[in-house]
Scaffold this active site. Structure first.
Site, short mmCIF file in Angstrom:
data_model
loop_
_atom_site.label_atom_id
_atom_site.label_comp_id
_atom_site.label_asym_id
_atom_site.label_seq_id
_atom_site.Cartn_x
_atom_site.Cartn_y
_atom_site.Cartn_z
N ARG A 95 0.85 -1.20 0.00
CA ARG A 95 0.00 0.00 0.00
C ARG A 95 0.88 1.25 0.00
O ARG A 95 0.61 2.23 -0.70
CB ARG A 95 -0.93 0.00 1.23
CG ARG A 95 -1.74 1.28 1.37
CD ARG A 95 -2.70 1.25 2.56
NE ARG A 95 -3.46 2.50 2.60
CZ ARG A 95 -4.46 2.73 3.46
NH1 ARG A 95 -4.81 1.81 4.34
NH2 ARG A 95 -5.11 3.89 3.45
N ASN A 149 -10.43 -4.48 -1.01
CA ASN A 149 -10.27 -3.39 -1.98
C ASN A 149 -9.30 -3.75 -3.09
O ASN A 149 -8.61 -4.75 -2.98
CB ASN A 149 -9.77 -2.14 -1.24
CG ASN A 149 -10.93 -1.28 -0.76
OD1 ASN A 149 -11.91 -1.10 -1.49
ND2 ASN A 149 -10.80 -0.74 0.44
N CYS A 171 -19.11 -1.94 0.54
CA CYS A 171 -18.16 -0.96 1.09
C CYS A 171 -18.77 -0.26 2.29
O CYS A 171 -19.98 -0.03 2.33
CB CYS A 171 -17.87 0.07 0.00
SG CYS A 171 -17.01 1.54 0.58
N ASP A 172 -17.93 0.10 3.26
CA ASP A 172 -18.46 0.73 4.47
C ASP A 172 -18.49 2.26 4.40
O ASP A 172 -18.96 2.90 5.33
CB ASP A 172 -17.64 0.30 5.70
CG ASP A 172 -16.23 0.87 5.69
OD1 ASP A 172 -15.83 1.51 4.69
OD2 ASP A 172 -15.51 0.68 6.67
N TYR A 268 -14.86 10.47 -1.16
CA TYR A 268 -13.73 10.03 -2.00
C TYR A 268 -13.57 10.89 -3.26
O TYR A 268 -12.50 10.85 -3.88
CB TYR A 268 -13.87 8.55 -2.38
CG TYR A 268 -13.23 7.63 -1.36
CD1 TYR A 268 -11.85 7.42 -1.36
CD2 TYR A 268 -13.98 6.98 -0.40
CE1 TYR A 268 -11.25 6.59 -0.43
CE2 TYR A 268 -13.39 6.14 0.53
CZ TYR A 268 -12.02 5.95 0.51
OH TYR A 268 -11.42 5.13 1.44
P1 NAD Z 1 -3.90 -6.04 6.29
O1 NAD Z 1 -2.74 -6.05 5.36
O2 NAD Z 1 -3.71 -5.72 7.71
O3 NAD Z 1 -4.60 -7.48 6.24
C1 NAD Z 1 -4.90 -8.16 5.09
C2 NAD Z 1 -4.56 -9.64 5.29
O4 NAD Z 1 -4.89 -10.32 4.07
C3 NAD Z 1 -3.08 -9.93 5.55
O5 NAD Z 1 -2.92 -10.63 6.75
C4 NAD Z 1 -2.65 -10.75 4.35
O6 NAD Z 1 -1.69 -11.72 4.64
C5 NAD Z 1 -3.96 -11.37 3.92
N1 NAD Z 1 -3.97 -11.89 2.56
C6 NAD Z 1 -3.36 -11.37 1.47
N2 NAD Z 1 -3.59 -12.14 0.39
C7 NAD Z 1 -4.36 -13.17 0.80
C8 NAD Z 1 -4.92 -14.29 0.14
N3 NAD Z 1 -4.73 -14.50 -1.16
N4 NAD Z 1 -5.67 -15.16 0.87
C9 NAD Z 1 -5.84 -14.96 2.19
N5 NAD Z 1 -5.33 -13.92 2.87
C10 NAD Z 1 -4.61 -13.02 2.18
O7 NAD Z 1 -4.96 -5.05 5.64
P2 NAD Z 1 -6.07 -4.12 6.30
O8 NAD Z 1 -5.57 -2.73 6.32
O9 NAD Z 1 -6.55 -4.70 7.56
O10 NAD Z 1 -7.22 -4.20 5.21
C11 NAD Z 1 -7.79 -5.40 4.81
C12 NAD Z 1 -8.65 -5.21 3.57
O11 NAD Z 1 -9.93 -4.66 3.89
C13 NAD Z 1 -8.07 -4.28 2.53
O12 NAD Z 1 -8.38 -4.78 1.25
C14 NAD Z 1 -8.80 -3.00 2.79
O13 NAD Z 1 -8.72 -2.15 1.69
C15 NAD Z 1 -10.17 -3.55 3.03
N6 NAD Z 1 -11.16 -2.68 3.67
C16 NAD Z 1 -12.28 -2.44 2.98
C17 NAD Z 1 -13.28 -1.69 3.53
C18 NAD Z 1 -14.51 -1.43 2.71
O14 NAD Z 1 -15.41 -0.80 3.15
N7 NAD Z 1 -14.59 -1.88 1.46
C19 NAD Z 1 -13.14 -1.16 4.81
C20 NAD Z 1 -11.97 -1.42 5.50
C21 NAD Z 1 -10.99 -2.20 4.93
C1 G6P Z 2 -12.97 3.43 4.18
C2 G6P Z 2 -13.22 2.79 2.85
C3 G6P Z 2 -12.42 1.53 2.71
C4 G6P Z 2 -10.95 1.80 2.97
C5 G6P Z 2 -10.77 2.47 4.30
C6 G6P Z 2 -9.32 2.92 4.44
O1 G6P Z 2 -13.48 2.64 5.20
O2 G6P Z 2 -14.55 2.48 2.61
O3 G6P Z 2 -12.62 1.03 1.43
O4 G6P Z 2 -10.24 0.58 2.98
O5 G6P Z 2 -11.58 3.59 4.39
O6 G6P Z 2 -9.11 3.37 5.72
P1 G6P Z 2 -7.64 3.56 6.29
O7 G6P Z 2 -7.88 3.97 7.68
O8 G6P Z 2 -6.98 2.20 6.13
O9 G6P Z 2 -6.99 4.59 5.44
MN MN Z 3 -14.65 1.23 0.70
#
Ligand code: NAD
Ligand code: G6P
Ligand code: MN
Length: 445
Positions: A95, A149, A171-172, A268
């Protein structure tokens, strides 16, 4: 309600969000009874740093819930009803590269918007597809609630490569914003509001907010946003913001609403419409990834180590992921046919009349036991349509590039992004990204 208890696997078990999601699941057992919670990750060491504490948290809440942490896909995906997927392929150090590379060239460096989202998308697609395949192999009736994401690109890849899979992309962000909108408008809870919203993921607008009696509040909201953005005037950064960066984002909504005072924008859009301001306020040596690694990641992993050491979660500082309760809403809607109205990322298929039927759009849907039914939006105005067409082309070109291993498609995707000024700059960013993503991307020709 039925006595059935459900089994859940969290894919990306090593995520910084995992402990707070487990607390949230445990707080909602009356709505969604559980018999098993499993963690699955492909990084044993990272997941292991959270797993022991998560096991303690589960056991102390309900010893009848079976807890497992595994890196074996068969163990993880056998006998599960729901997969909550939040993987990050390449983890937070990638990232950081997604964000810092464009900033070298004065371009927005953000996790899901612009070049960063494109680079992340190229890594995420195979990771998410792999997890869908495990789910289909070991638990064909399971639903995947996917919030990995960049959700827009991941959703397009799902539409293209797994059109019949039981995957729902969500998405949240609108939920987080609606919590604030509810406060601004004087509601006790965002669920007292019925909203109309359309767009793409991290790229949409509210056009209506009604109370239960059908009274319209959108003009009141717009009037407020033109003065204060999505913040309350007196709260400062003491409101419901994870940190100052999110508070600044909520304030910036003021400028976004000024550009089109007829709709309430997702925050965003700051990256697409005020990219110059975003670059000016970002330290290219210390981006959001650094803030998250020094903040949320240290806090969550540190607290889990403490719990494991103490052997109890009593007095823990970990908080329930309240924003994440939409995941339980969605699972409950599927499990118990609640017909809850939720914003999901789905194939347009005519819902937005004057927009590509094969675009993945974020719109309200009614969710029940057989999945979701999108609500019709009708026609959208020229400004929104133009922005969305450009962005959806970026997302589709990225998936084309992945599918065809095409350098040109990815160069075009970057060039077309509203955040990138020219094909020259796009090429420089692309060449740096190829170098940084050698381990993850398909080879591009
Ligand atoms: P993070 O790096 O702390 O955790 C992600 C985990 O996924 C890691 O432990 C990694 O080893 C694992 N991983 C990677 N590839 C994998 C695979 N092929 N199979 C199984 N596990 C795998 O990341 P984070 O900051 O906690 O975020 C996690 C995800 O959630 C990100 O994609 C982030 O963008 C997403 N997110 C989305 C929303 C939303 O609303 N859409 C909100 C919050 C976070
Ligand atoms: C929001 C979005 C997520 C994104 C997150 C990032 O919750 O909906 O898609 O992953 O923000 O937050 P952060 O605190 O990791 O920048
Ligand atoms: Mn999102």
């Amino acid at each position: 309600m039925s006595e059935k208890k459900f089994s859940v696997v969290i894919a990306g078990g090593g995520s910084t969000y995992t402990p707070e999601i487990i607390l949230m699941l445990l707080d909602n057992l009356d709505r969604l009874p559980l018999r098993a919670i499993k963690l699955y990750d492909n990084d044993e060491e990272r997941q292991g740093r959270l797993a022991e504490a998560c096991g303690i948290i589960v056991k102390e809440k309900d010893p009848n819930i079976e807890f497992t942490a595994t890196t074996d896909p068969e163990t993880a995906y056998t006998d599960v009803d729901f997969c909550l997927a939040h993987i990050r392929v390449g983890q937070l150090p990638m990232r950081e590269k997604d964000e810092k590379i464009p900033l070298k060239y004065g371009v927005v460096g953000q996790e899901t918007c612009g070049p960063g989202g494109i680079a992340y998308g190229m890594r995420s697609i195979p990771g998410v597809l792999e997890n869908i395949e495990y789910m289909e192999k070991y638990s064909p009736n399971c639903w995947m609630l996917n919030y990995s994401n960049p959700a827009a690109i991941v959703a397009e890849a799902c539409r293209r490569f797994k059109p019949n899979a039981r995957v729902i992309n969500i998405c949240d962000m609108p939920i987080g914003m609606e919590n604030n909108i509810a406060k601004i408008l004087g509601f006790n809870d965002r669920k007292e509001m019925t909203v109309r919203y359309f767009g793409l993921n991290h790229f949409g607008w509210w056009t209506s907010i009604k109370d239960k009696d059908g009274n319209e509040y959108i003009d009141k909201l717009l009037e407020h946003q033109l003065k204060y953005g999505n913040t309350l005037p007196d709260e400062g950064n003491n409101g419901d913001y994870t940190d100052n960066s999110w508070y600044e984002t909520a304030k910036k909504v003021k400028d976004l609403t000024a550009l089109d005072p007829t709709m309430a924008p997702n925050s965003y859009f700051q990256y697409y419409l005020f990219g110059d301001d975003m670059v000016a306020h970002t330290n290219p040596e210390y981006t959001r990834a650094n803030q998250v690694m020094d903040g949320r990641e240290k806090r969550v992993f540190g607290e889990c180590a403490r719990i494991a050491e103490a052997g109890t979660a009593e007095g823990t500082s970990l908080e329930i992921g309240i924003h994440a309760s939409f995941i339980v809403d969605l699972a409950t809607a599927l499990a118990f046919n609640t017909h809850e109205r939720m914003l999901l990322i789905v194939r347009n298929n005519g819902a937005i009349e004057n927009f590509d039927k094969d675009a993945m759009v974020e719109i309200p849907c009614i969710v029940g036991k057989d999945g979701y039914e999108p609500i019709t939006i009708g026609t959208i105005p020229t400004f929104q349509k133009g922005l969305m067409e450009e962005q959806v082309a970026v997302e589709k070109l990225t998936v084309d590039a992945y599918e065809q291993g095409s350098y040109h498609k990815l160069w075009q995707a970057l060039t077309l992004s509203k955040t990138v000024p020219s094909a020259n700059v796009a090429k420089k960013i692309l060449d740096d990204y190829i170098e940084a993503n050698k381990e993850y991307w398909p080879e591009l020709k």
